[in-house]
Design an enzyme around this catalytic site. Structure first.
Site: not given
Ligand SMILES: *[C@@H]1O[C@H](CO)[C@@H](O)[C@H](O)[C@H]1NC(C)=O
Ligand SMILES: *[C@@H]1O[C@H](CO)[C@@H](O)[C@H](O)[C@H]1NC(C)=O
Ligand SMILES: *[C@@H]1O[C@H](CO)[C@@H](O)[C@H](O)[C@H]1NC(C)=O
Length: 420
Positions: A263, A240
């Site tokens: 991310h 993430d």
């Protein structure tokens, strides 16, 4: 990497020399303060080796009780510098809270070995917020000398994404002022790896944070309600956000981070469930993103309020990043979210010296997707050169909606875009 590790080692040898000196000096000081009393099993020194408290690094025995005893002794010792030593070995530790304030003016955690969480099946409580929590400690130093490892054994938790709310943060610092965290390896957190919450002043450096690309919500470092936080020279590759900066954060300086997979470095998400969120004074500089989903991202939900302002992204390199530069004021990761009139206001964001490649499907290196009712203002683009990773490597484009964009020497918004 090489330069980074050699500097960590150099630092480690200074630290070692420092402790040898310190132990000699302080043994007499402690003895003078409490003549004849032996309060902890380290013969009057201010070094607290967890094995002296009965901890065993065999990877099987749960050492939470022994860690807690070492903490109580070090925190309460009242010495200038009290140091908890975790030697090499694999120390299984179930969830634990290290609480301050401490009598000792500085408590240090020197971790050479590996601290591992029990697998999910062995957790007594069905849900837990945090595995290792440090609370209300001023001047705490946690150092791994480049060797120490904190492993959440997240693979035993990741099977179902729906378990999200019951998965703990691996390591949290809450209300810890003047924190130093350095030279540690963080792996496979149950949810996010590190949370910095309500802290004033932190220097975070030389970390390596890794989890598989497809592990759910394994953010590297989450920062919220904190100010004067410096994150530098670290490598983050997780499932993430590498770093997420959330509400209540100001004066955050992020520099020298290698991010990806992951991310990206994100501000937000902000304004969830109609919240008023405020973020300001963020610098992200000298960072690189490799095969990450996003690079420099700001994300806000519809219906929130507050602001994200005075933000600089400078000297950033992208290598095959899907969305190198993104402002998304319609953030909605799960279901559909209704468009609402209010939104977190985004202003004064400068992007300067951005280069590299994107594999964005629409060929956009930049996507400013701002709210119609609360447009983005004061967006500056300078020296942007991002090319397509495929299709012959032409120059990528920018897409701008409801954004007031200015700048020179780089990508500008297309004429057909709605630019205010
Ligand atoms: C305690 O440790 C800190 C950090 O290494 C150092 O700056 C400080 O001088 C030390 N204090 C004493 C009394 O040794
Ligand atoms: C952030 O840190 C870098 C590197 O030390 C420094 O050059 C820069 O001035 C800092 N930026 C801010 C806004 O504090
Ligand atoms: C902007 O956000 C809206 C709402 O989520 C979405 O429909 C649209 O495709 C986005 N535009 C771009 C260019 O990403």
């Amino acid at each position: 990497m090489d330069a980074f590790f050699s500097s960590v080692q150099e630092c480690a040898s200074h630290v070692t020399m420092f402790f040898v000196a310190l132990i000699l000096i302080s043994a007499t000081a402690v003895a003078a303060r409490w003549p004849g009393s032996v309060e902890y099993p380290s013969s009057g020194q201010n070094s607290f080796d967890i094995t002296k408290f009965g901890a065993v690094g065999d990877g099987r025995k749960d050492n939470a009780k022994e860690f807690k005893s070492a903490w109580t002794a070090a925190c309460g010792a009242g010495s200038k510098n009290a140091t908890i030593v975790v030697p090499s070995g694999t120390f299984l530790v179930s969830s634990i809270e290290f609480e301050g304030p401490c009598k000792s003016s500085r408590v240090m955690f020197m971790i050479s070995g590996k601290i591992v969480a029990p697998p999910k099946e062995a957790w007594k409580e069905k849900s837990r917020d945090v595995w290792l929590r440090f609370h209300e400690i001023n001047g705490l130093v946690v150092s791994g000398n480049g060797k120490g490892t904190i492993d959440g054994q997240g693979e035993t938790w990741w099977k179902k994404a729906s378990d999200d709310n019951s998965r703990p943060t691996a390591l949290q610092f809450s209300h810890c002022n003047n924190l130093q965290l350095r030279g540690l390896n963080h792996a496979n957190s149950q949810k996010n790896h590190i949370s910095i919450n309500g802290c004033r002043g932190a220097d975070i450096s030389g970390l390596s944070i890794t989890a598989p690309e497809d592990s759910p919500n394994t953010d590297g470092i989450d920062i919220s309600s904190s100010t004067n936080i410096y994150v530098r020279s670290s490598v983050i590759a997780t499932g993430d956000d590498c770093i997420a900066i959330n509400s209540g954060s100001s004066a955050i300086n992020i520099t020298g981070i290698k991010c990806g997979p992951g991310h990206g470095i994100s501000i937000g998400s902000l304004g969830k469930n109609g919240h008023t969120d405020q973020v300001q004074g963020i610098t992200v500089a000298h960072c690189s993103f490799r095969r990450s989903e996003n690079g420099a991202r700001i994300k806000t939900w519809q219906g929130g309020s507050g602001f994200a302002k005075n933000i600089v992204f400078s000297d950033i390199e992208f290598d095959r990043v899907e969305n190198p530069v993104l402002i998304d004021q319609f953030y909605c990761p799960h279901k559909t979210c209704p468009v609402k009139p209010s939104a977190v206001k985004i202003s004064d964001v400068r992007y300067t010296g951005l280069r590299g490649t994107t594999n964005n499907k629409e060929g956009n290196a930049i996507n400013f997707n701002c709210s119609k009712t609360v447009p983005c203002t004061g967006i500056v683009l300078e020296n942007i050169k991002i090319q397509l990773a495929s299709n012959g490597g032409g120059l990528a484009k920018a897409s701008c909606n409801n954004a007031q964009v200015s700048g020179s020497n780089g990508l500008t918004c297309r004429e057909k875009d709605f630019v205010i």
